[in-house]
Write an enzyme that holds these catalytic residues in place. Structure first.
Site, PDB file in Angstrom:
ATOM      1  CG  HIS A   1      -2.133 -13.134   4.494  1.00 47.82           C
ATOM      2  ND1 HIS A   1      -1.989 -11.780   4.368  1.00 47.82           N
ATOM      3  CD2 HIS A   1      -3.178 -13.311   5.343  1.00 47.82           C
ATOM      4  CE1 HIS A   1      -2.892 -11.152   5.107  1.00 47.82           C
ATOM      5  NE2 HIS A   1      -3.628 -12.066   5.713  1.00 47.82           N
TER       6      HIS A   1
ATOM      7  NE  ARG B   1      -3.654  -2.643   1.915  1.00 49.24           N
ATOM      8  CZ  ARG B   1      -3.192  -3.902   2.006  1.00 49.24           C
ATOM      9  NH1 ARG B   1      -1.958  -4.143   2.359  1.00 49.24           N
ATOM     10  NH2 ARG B   1      -3.987  -4.921   1.697  1.00 49.24           N
TER      11      ARG B   1
END
Ligand code: BV8
Length: 369
Positions: free
Chosen positions: A249, A166
């Site tokens: 993840h 991000r």
């Protein structure tokens, strides 16, 4: 002509009665030699001689006495100098000056002593003047904690050359994650999905875990940290030899068929092949948006976080659920290390604005294990 070396102050300590200075200079063979000077404001011997039956008059007595300097013999090895230093109750003396060249050596001595926190902080600042209060707090918490968990995100790997998600230079700068890291993209826009993950896999090829990763693995071996939970899929914690790692993840290093779940190889995926068994689409074993996290990894991380008395969160924006909830699930102290720290991270007890690697190196400098 023979080179003349000057005495330098290696360590100066002050106490109530005066100061003690340890000096060092290089001899003609460039070997360090050491000596000690004690500067007494008044002579303790003469005070001791004061007749016990006569009323003590400090001002009169002190007036009679002169400041004295007592010098030691010269020592030719650090071990002897160290013994001289260790003769003193360092926990009661204040460090006034530590020569930068001897900071590590002096810290080696101090870190073996049981000092109260405020005294320890004086020594840290004297030995390593650039240490911030926050770095000291993390170091102190780490040495006191009985169960420490580290939670990492993409910022941990940026200094290994892997972009985060991000930040302005991150993977998502031109692309909405929900259009690519999702089951929908995999099923309906495989070209885009394949392109994104093959670039990520190829980027990894030239990258290695940086020193911060190796420090975490070393801390695990020295029993300073007990679990690493990571959102990263690059396998770098394992590569740096951490053993207790929950890859929340998944991993981009192994592959399977999205349809029949059979294992596939990296080459099959990179060659854009279909599954050998069912002709299904191949994918990395990462957790896509909309998919549940791997139960075993999640439960293990949660269990450790609930037991922890220290949780260190490194390099994550904490925007992805459910990992974003983990730091709230501990009763322990929480520390946040990130390049940018916003008000949003007010829940953390200690916030360190800095790079993951440099921060871990700075804390590790204080750890003697
Ligand atoms: C699930 C794939 C339920 C792998 C990734 C609306 C509201 C709330 C939640 C949701 C919502 N809509 C949907 C959700 C749920 C969704 C979600 O959270 N969405 C968000 C985006 C709104 N979550 C899910 O879908 C999860 N699953 O909820 O399951 C469920 C239950 C039962 C049954 C079915 C379903 C699944 C989440 C998995 C997401 N997978 N990608 C991959 O390709 O890698 S997310 C992606 O973000 C990466 O995996 C990455 O690990 C993760 C986290 O990102 P960060 O690590 O934080 O990275 P980021 O770039 O954001 O931050 C890096 C930070 O480091 C920055 O702050 C930067 O300043 C800093 N930094 C940079 N350099 C340095 C540094 N710091 C220090 N040093 C440096 N050098």
């Amino acid at each position: 002509m023979m080179k003349e070396f000057q005495w330098k102050t290696i360590l100066k300590l002050s106490g109530e009665g005066g100061s003690i200075t340890f000096l060092g200079k290089k001899n003609e063979r460039e070997h360090w030699i050491y000596k000690r000077n004690i500067n007494e404001i008044f002579s303790l011997e003469e005070m001791d001689d004061h007749p016990p039956n006569v009323e003590y008059q400090p001002s009169k007595t002190i007036k009679k006495l002169k400041p004295t300097v007592r010098k030691s013999n010269e020592a030719t090895h650090w071990d002897s100098a160290r013994k001289m230093i260790e003769e003193y109750p360092l926990e009661y003396l204040k460090p006034v000056h530590v020569h930068p060249e001897f900071a590590e050596k002096v810290w080696d001595i101090i870190s073996t002593k049981k000092l109260p926190k405020h005294r320890l902080k004086l020594w840290v600042k004297a030995c390593f003047p650039t240490t911030t209060n926050e770095i000291f707090e993390l170091f102190y918490a780490l040495t006191k904690s009985k169960h420490t968990v580290v939670l990492t995100g993409a910022g941990m790997s940026v200094e290994s050359g892997i972009p985060d998600f991000r930040s302005p230079s991150g993977w998502w700068k031109n692309i909405d994650p929900l259009t690519v890291a999702t089951v929908e993209a995999l099923e309906e826009n495989y070209d885009l999905f394949y392109e994104f993950y093959s670039v990520r896999i190829n980027t990894l090829k030239g990258c290695e875990p940086h020193e911060g990763y190796r420090i975490l693995a070393k801390w695990e071996r020295s029993d300073l940290i007990h679990e690493v939970a990571t959102q990263n899929v690059d396998g770098f914690h394992f590569k740096a030899l951490s053993n207790h790692v929950d890859e929340l993840h998944g991993s981009i290093l192994t592959y399977r068929c999205h349809q029949c779940e059979n294992e596939a190889s990296r080459d099959q995926f990179l060659n854009k092949e279909s599954c050998n068994f069912c002709n299904g689409k191949l994918r990395p074993n990462v957790v896509l948006f909309g998919e549940a996290l791997l139960e075993k990894a999640w439960n293990n991380a949660l269990n450790h976080i609930q037991q922890a008395d220290l949780v260190i969160v490194i390099g994550t924006s904490l925007q992805v659920y459910p990992v974003s909830q983990l730091p709230k699930m501990t009763n322990g102290k929480t520390v946040y290390i990130n390049k940018e720290v916003s008000e949003f991270q007010s829940l953390f007890d200690v916030k360190i604005e800095g790079s993951a690697r440099d921060t871990l190196i700075a804390v590790d400098q204080l750890i003697r294990s």
